[in-house]
Design a protein around this motif. Structure first.
Motif, PDB file in Angstrom:
ATOM      1  N   PRO A  89     -12.583  21.751   7.385  1.00 36.29           N
ATOM      2  CA  PRO A  89     -12.675  20.478   7.158  1.00 36.29           C
ATOM      3  C   PRO A  89     -11.867  19.866   5.640  1.00 36.29           C
ATOM      4  O   PRO A  89     -11.982  18.819   5.504  1.00 36.29           O
ATOM      5  CB  PRO A  89     -14.423  20.188   6.408  1.00 36.29           C
ATOM      6  CG  PRO A  89     -14.558  21.979   7.409  1.00 36.29           C
ATOM      7  CD  PRO A  89     -13.406  22.972   7.631  1.00 36.29           C
ATOM      8  N   ALA A 110       2.309   1.693   1.638  1.00 33.40           N
ATOM      9  CA  ALA A 110       2.796   0.744   2.781  1.00 33.40           C
ATOM     10  C   ALA A 110       2.351  -0.700   1.989  1.00 33.40           C
ATOM     11  O   ALA A 110       3.351  -1.949   2.585  1.00 33.40           O
ATOM     12  CB  ALA A 110       2.566   0.837   4.043  1.00 33.40           C
ATOM     13  N   LEU A 111       1.316  -0.530   1.806  1.00 35.67           N
ATOM     14  CA  LEU A 111       0.605  -2.258   1.924  1.00 35.67           C
ATOM     15  C   LEU A 111       1.321  -2.697   0.030  1.00 35.67           C
ATOM     16  O   LEU A 111       1.524  -4.165   0.038  1.00 35.67           O
ATOM     17  CB  LEU A 111      -0.928  -1.942   1.892  1.00 35.67           C
ATOM     18  CG  LEU A 111      -1.337  -2.091   3.144  1.00 35.67           C
ATOM     19  CD1 LEU A 111      -3.293  -1.970   3.285  1.00 35.67           C
ATOM     20  CD2 LEU A 111      -1.242  -2.770   4.448  1.00 35.67           C
ATOM     21  N   SER A 150     -10.673   9.336   8.998  1.00 38.95           N
ATOM     22  CA  SER A 150     -10.450   9.004   8.173  1.00 38.95           C
ATOM     23  C   SER A 150      -9.219   8.716  10.137  1.00 38.95           C
ATOM     24  O   SER A 150      -8.190   8.305   9.690  1.00 38.95           O
ATOM     25  CB  SER A 150      -9.728  11.099   8.335  1.00 38.95           C
ATOM     26  OG  SER A 150      -8.824  10.940   9.532  1.00 38.95           O
ATOM     27  N   CYS A 195      -4.637   1.339   9.106  1.00 42.34           N
ATOM     28  CA  CYS A 195      -3.103   1.235   8.042  1.00 42.34           C
ATOM     29  C   CYS A 195      -2.630   0.998   9.227  1.00 42.34           C
ATOM     30  O   CYS A 195      -1.403  -0.190   9.041  1.00 42.34           O
ATOM     31  CB  CYS A 195      -3.003   2.783   8.176  1.00 42.34           C
ATOM     32  SG  CYS A 195      -1.508   3.165   7.064  1.00 42.34           S
ATOM     33  N   ALA A 233      -3.218  10.059   3.860  1.00 44.57           N
ATOM     34  CA  ALA A 233      -3.496   8.988   5.123  1.00 44.57           C
ATOM     35  C   ALA A 233      -3.899   7.878   4.209  1.00 44.57           C
ATOM     36  O   ALA A 233      -2.932   6.946   4.663  1.00 44.57           O
ATOM     37  CB  ALA A 233      -4.523   9.256   6.409  1.00 44.57           C
ATOM     38  N   LEU A 234      -4.499   8.245   3.777  1.00 48.08           N
ATOM     39  CA  LEU A 234      -4.851   6.845   3.383  1.00 48.08           C
ATOM     40  C   LEU A 234      -3.948   6.222   1.785  1.00 48.08           C
ATOM     41  O   LEU A 234      -3.733   5.181   1.602  1.00 48.08           O
ATOM     42  CB  LEU A 234      -6.485   6.951   1.978  1.00 48.08           C
ATOM     43  CG  LEU A 234      -7.377   6.910   3.401  1.00 48.08           C
ATOM     44  CD1 LEU A 234      -8.839   7.408   2.771  1.00 48.08           C
ATOM     45  CD2 LEU A 234      -7.850   5.349   3.336  1.00 48.08           C
ATOM     46  N   ASP A 239       4.019  -4.971   0.112  1.00 49.74           N
ATOM     47  CA  ASP A 239       4.118  -5.761   0.784  1.00 49.74           C
ATOM     48  C   ASP A 239       3.881  -7.316  -0.590  1.00 49.74           C
ATOM     49  O   ASP A 239       4.394  -7.934  -0.562  1.00 49.74           O
ATOM     50  CB  ASP A 239       2.109  -6.532   0.900  1.00 49.74           C
ATOM     51  CG  ASP A 239       2.982  -5.537   2.989  1.00 49.74           C
ATOM     52  OD1 ASP A 239       1.649  -6.021   3.925  1.00 49.74           O
ATOM     53  OD2 ASP A 239       4.116  -5.323   2.915  1.00 49.74           O
ATOM     54  N   ALA A 240       2.855  -6.548  -1.611  1.00 47.24           N
ATOM     55  CA  ALA A 240       2.854  -7.326  -2.477  1.00 47.24           C
ATOM     56  C   ALA A 240       3.510  -8.821  -3.092  1.00 47.24           C
ATOM     57  O   ALA A 240       3.207  -9.342  -2.977  1.00 47.24           O
ATOM     58  CB  ALA A 240       2.674  -6.489  -3.870  1.00 47.24           C
ATOM     59  N   ARG A 278      -8.831  19.046   6.829  1.00 46.80           N
ATOM     60  CA  ARG A 278      -9.054  17.547   7.211  1.00 46.80           C
ATOM     61  C   ARG A 278      -9.488  16.532   6.203  1.00 46.80           C
ATOM     62  O   ARG A 278      -8.761  15.269   6.050  1.00 46.80           O
ATOM     63  CB  ARG A 278     -10.039  17.620   8.009  1.00 46.80           C
ATOM     64  CG  ARG A 278     -10.222  18.237   9.079  1.00 46.80           C
ATOM     65  CD  ARG A 278     -11.200  18.180  10.259  1.00 46.80           C
ATOM     66  NE  ARG A 278     -11.453  18.740  11.656  1.00 46.80           N
ATOM     67  CZ  ARG A 278     -12.301  20.209  11.627  1.00 46.80           C
ATOM     68  NH1 ARG A 278     -13.037  20.220  10.597  1.00 46.80           N
ATOM     69  NH2 ARG A 278     -11.845  20.949  12.246  1.00 46.80           N
ATOM     70  N   ILE A 279     -10.557  16.589   5.156  1.00 47.92           N
ATOM     71  CA  ILE A 279      -9.906  15.647   3.743  1.00 47.92           C
ATOM     72  C   ILE A 279      -9.107  15.358   3.230  1.00 47.92           C
ATOM     73  O   ILE A 279      -8.389  14.025   3.263  1.00 47.92           O
ATOM     74  CB  ILE A 279     -11.181  16.222   2.965  1.00 47.92           C
ATOM     75  CG1 ILE A 279     -13.020  16.132   3.823  1.00 47.92           C
ATOM     76  CG2 ILE A 279     -11.402  15.247   2.029  1.00 47.92           C
ATOM     77  CD1 ILE A 279     -13.843  16.650   2.864  1.00 47.92           C
ATOM     78  N   ALA A 307      -0.641   7.217   1.883  1.00 46.48           N
ATOM     79  CA  ALA A 307       0.254   6.649   2.713  1.00 46.48           C
ATOM     80  C   ALA A 307       0.341   5.167   2.629  1.00 46.48           C
ATOM     81  O   ALA A 307       1.441   4.204   2.558  1.00 46.48           O
ATOM     82  CB  ALA A 307       0.743   7.523   3.692  1.00 46.48           C
ATOM     83  N   CYS A 308      -0.821   5.080   3.693  1.00 50.41           N
ATOM     84  CA  CYS A 308      -1.598   3.226   3.610  1.00 50.41           C
ATOM     85  C   CYS A 308      -1.258   2.186   2.983  1.00 50.41           C
ATOM     86  O   CYS A 308      -0.664   1.012   2.820  1.00 50.41           O
ATOM     87  CB  CYS A 308      -2.587   3.530   4.555  1.00 50.41           C
ATOM     88  SG  CYS A 308      -3.378   2.075   5.221  1.00 50.41           S
ATOM     89  N   SER A 335      -6.662  13.326   5.658  1.00 57.42           N
ATOM     90  CA  SER A 335      -7.179  12.178   5.533  1.00 57.42           C
ATOM     91  C   SER A 335      -6.858  10.913   4.167  1.00 57.42           C
ATOM     92  O   SER A 335      -6.625  10.462   4.625  1.00 57.42           O
ATOM     93  CB  SER A 335      -8.891  11.608   6.286  1.00 57.42           C
ATOM     94  OG  SER A 335      -9.296  11.411   4.881  1.00 57.42           O
ATOM     95  N   GLN A 371      10.446  -5.314   4.628  1.00 51.25           N
ATOM     96  CA  GLN A 371      10.084  -4.654   3.237  1.00 51.25           C
ATOM     97  C   GLN A 371       9.341  -2.862   3.460  1.00 51.25           C
ATOM     98  O   GLN A 371       9.527  -3.779   2.228  1.00 51.25           O
ATOM     99  CB  GLN A 371       8.799  -4.709   4.895  1.00 51.25           C
ATOM    100  CG  GLN A 371       7.281  -4.633   4.662  1.00 51.25           C
ATOM    101  CD  GLN A 371       7.379  -6.703   4.689  1.00 51.25           C
ATOM    102  OE1 GLN A 371       7.252  -8.039   4.798  1.00 51.25           O
ATOM    103  NE2 GLN A 371       6.781  -6.535   3.080  1.00 51.25           N
ATOM    104  N   ARG A 372      10.102  -2.574   3.782  1.00 51.85           N
ATOM    105  CA  ARG A 372      10.298  -1.203   2.946  1.00 51.85           C
ATOM    106  C   ARG A 372      10.944  -0.812   1.995  1.00 51.85           C
ATOM    107  O   ARG A 372      10.928   0.202   1.586  1.00 51.85           O
ATOM    108  CB  ARG A 372       9.882  -0.141   4.482  1.00 51.85           C
ATOM    109  CG  ARG A 372       8.964  -0.164   4.687  1.00 51.85           C
ATOM    110  CD  ARG A 372       8.766   0.786   6.622  1.00 51.85           C
ATOM    111  NE  ARG A 372       8.089   0.167   6.835  1.00 51.85           N
ATOM    112  CZ  ARG A 372       6.880   0.088   7.550  1.00 51.85           C
ATOM    113  NH1 ARG A 372       6.152   0.960   6.599  1.00 51.85           N
ATOM    114  NH2 ARG A 372       5.900  -0.365   8.506  1.00 51.85           N
TER     115      ARG A 372
END
Lengths: 398, 398
Positions: free
Chosen positions: A3, A20-21, B10, B17, A13-14, A24-25, A6-7, A16-17, A10, A92-93
């Motif tokens: 677990p 990516a956002l 997740s 995302c 992933a957040l 944009d700013a 896994r955390i 990285a997300c 996750s 963008q990136r």
């Protein structure tokens, strides 16, 4: 996987997300790519936020005379370099997302009006290469040659631009021939081949309205002008000599790169290498109207979007930190400002509020207020050269 | 939380995302906002992908005569509506991210060259409102009034545009006065107030070079022209009557909205309401040069980016599905095409490859090839009206 692992996944992933956002700013409309010539990289400046973005794009090849074009949907920029490398940059990136080598030595590129195809002008082997803008796949190679004493030789190609009607236009250096290529038809046919009469074209440009293709020739004071609405009418030859000036006939004639010409109002402004003047041609007749005296030898003339002013840069250590501002109505210099040493490139922001200027010897990018002429921002950029704002996507021939 | 719940969280994060990134996929440079007048919403069309995006933006108010402007960094669009509502649209996410009511009734908006301020022209209460573009906060209200018999009355304001030098220009309807507002100074001073001589201005436009502000007057065949480089010189009055036409003097004179004028090459093309002709003015002298006969009563004249063509739409059931194409060099109609019923708006894509056309009575948006005049795409859009491509961010006076 436990677990906790896994955390962690996750959480990553957040992160990285979020990254990516975050990209944009700032918005991509005010992003400007600045060629760092010595290191083969691009710095990214946001002229609204007035800061260099943390992202630098590296590994781009030999950036002498590099040109950058943009897709009409503003997803990508494409940088063509002297070593035949075309790099695709995600706007963008701010990452390099594709590379293709179109030749051993190339000079210029252009993107078709519909955004689907890229053309690169090749020196070695000589020709015009057509790429799929989405896949970067080579779709067609037009080999360029010329005949001498019955033998076919390769010819270098230069001055490729996009033109109305989804065309590309380029010129063969040894072949002394203009090509008009139809990018709307399968296999990209060369629909016109027009001899330039004079030899050794070395560069070309298209007027901002997309109508005239202008070719410069080595060791000649005359340029070739082709009206793209009437290619069958052939070439008009235009002299840039001022009848009022006594020339040393032994002195070699040298014209600047054609990208340095400015079309504004009724006039075309031509910086003449090695002379202290700007030639003014009538935009309709192409006749020399007068010369405007300058403080030194001009290099670049850039028009403001209002076409009310032309800003001129100079060569030579005594002059190359200065910009002179020419009023299009009075055809007189109205101001001289000192910006930074060895100015290589200038460009107005799209609605003309500011001018971006690279000063190579001072490792500086400047943002100058176009109305007050004050330097409002400066940033350290290593060996800066060409300046390419994303709004070039929306202009013909850039 | 059990491990399975964690995995779900997740997974959801990854989906969120992916969605955020998917919105990037198409690029924002080819996005076009189409006013759906009946439902107070915007449809979003991508002219490169040739599809309507799934996002629709709703709850925007009364969209009669709605205008949309864009920030120079392409983060936001701002839609001004008749009920005083200004909505901010995130161009990346295609969501409404801010709303402010500047008045009970407004008509037009503009964004300053530096992108920092928005001006809205108000009918009720009459005046000019200045907003912070980032926070949507009202920074200043200039109340517009006029004096009659010693008493001050409110005046409506219209025709607000951005102008070079970070200025706004607008006109007072009852006040019959042009204002030039400096958006670079604290408190946005009105630096010039210029009376228009004729009464009841109803609309205005700025030429694409940002030099001339042109005001139309109710029941008059003469427009007021102000040279913004010489505001002290006052107003030039220009007649749109053709001396070669016999007019019924009893017939009321009606001019179209000024946004319908096209400046191309040496000329200005003016569609005249209720006449079967396009007036052609000399761009330098503002004198009427000739009239071009048309198939019906013109509404809009739109120039191609090359300034080689002007496309004209019409009013009246017999004509309003047609577009006539005028050649700028020969000043003659070269083609007539049928597109769709009740054409409300037309705009060229930035480099001129296509024309976007809304046909209100057919609930259709069309993409027409500008070279072949073929309809290459059509999409169902409910009661479409104004068409606003993001590239307007980079033009003066739009």
């Amino acid at each position: 996987m436990r677990p906790s692992a896994r955390i962690l996944t996750s959480a990553l992933a957040l992160v990285a997300c979020a990254t990516a956002l975050a990209a944009d700013a700032g918005g991509i409309g005010s992003r400007v790519f600045v060629v760092e010539r010595a290191s083969g990289s691009l710095a990214v400046y946001d002229y609204i936020e007035r800061r260099l973005l943390p992202e630098r794009i590296t590994g781009l090849g030999n950036l002498r005379h590099a040109t950058m074009i943009f897709s009409p949907d503003l997803r990508f920029g494409y940088l063509a370099t002297r070593n035949g490398q075309v790099s695709r940059i995600d706007l963008q990136r701010l990452e390099k997302t594709g590379v293709v080598f179109t030749s051993e030595n190339s000079i210029d590129n252009a993107i078709s009006q519909d955004g689907r195809y890229i053309a690169t002008a090749e020196y070695v082997p000589g020709g015009l290469t057509l790429l799929d803008a989405a896949s970067m796949e080579v779709l067609k190679r037009h080999t360029a040659t010329f005949d001498a004493e019955g033998i076919s030789h390769p010819s270098r190609v230069t001055g490729v631009v996009d033109a109305p009607g989804n065309r590309f236009v380029c010129v063969l250096i040894e072949g002394a021939e203009i090509w008009i290529v139809d990018a709307s038809k399968p296999d990209f046919p060369i629909e016109h081949r027009i001899a330039t009469r004079q030899n050794n074209p070395y560069d070309a440009m298209i007027t901002p309205d997309g109508r005239f293709y202008v070719v410069g020739h080595m060791e000649s004071d005359r340029v070739s002008v082709l009206d793209l609405t009437r290619p069958g009418d052939g070439i008009l030859e235009v002299s840039l000599r001022d009848p009022g000036v006594a020339y040393d006939k032994a002195m070699p004639v040298k014209l600047p790169h054609l990208a340095s010409w400015a079309v504004a109002g009724k006039w075309i402004f031509v910086p003449l290498v090695g002379e202290d003047r700007l030639a003014v041609l009538d935009r309709t007749s192409w006749k020399l109207v007068q010369s405007i005296p300058l403080r030194g030898h001009p290099v670049y003339a850039v028009r403001s979007p209002s076409e009310r002013e032309v800003w001129v840069s100079f060569s030579g250590e005594e002059d190359d930190a200065f910009v002179q501002i020419v009023d299009v109505e009075s055809l007189a210099v109205t101001d001289t400002i000192r910006v930074g040493r060895r100015i290589y490139h200038m460009d107005f922001t799209p609605r003309g509020s500011h001018v971006l200027i690279s000063a190579n010897a001072d490792d500086r990018l400047f943002l100058v207020n176009a109305a007050t002429h004050e330097i409002e921002d400066e940033q350290e950029v290593a060996s800066p050269s060409g300046i390419f704002g994303v709004w070039r996507a929306f202009r013909t021939g850039l």
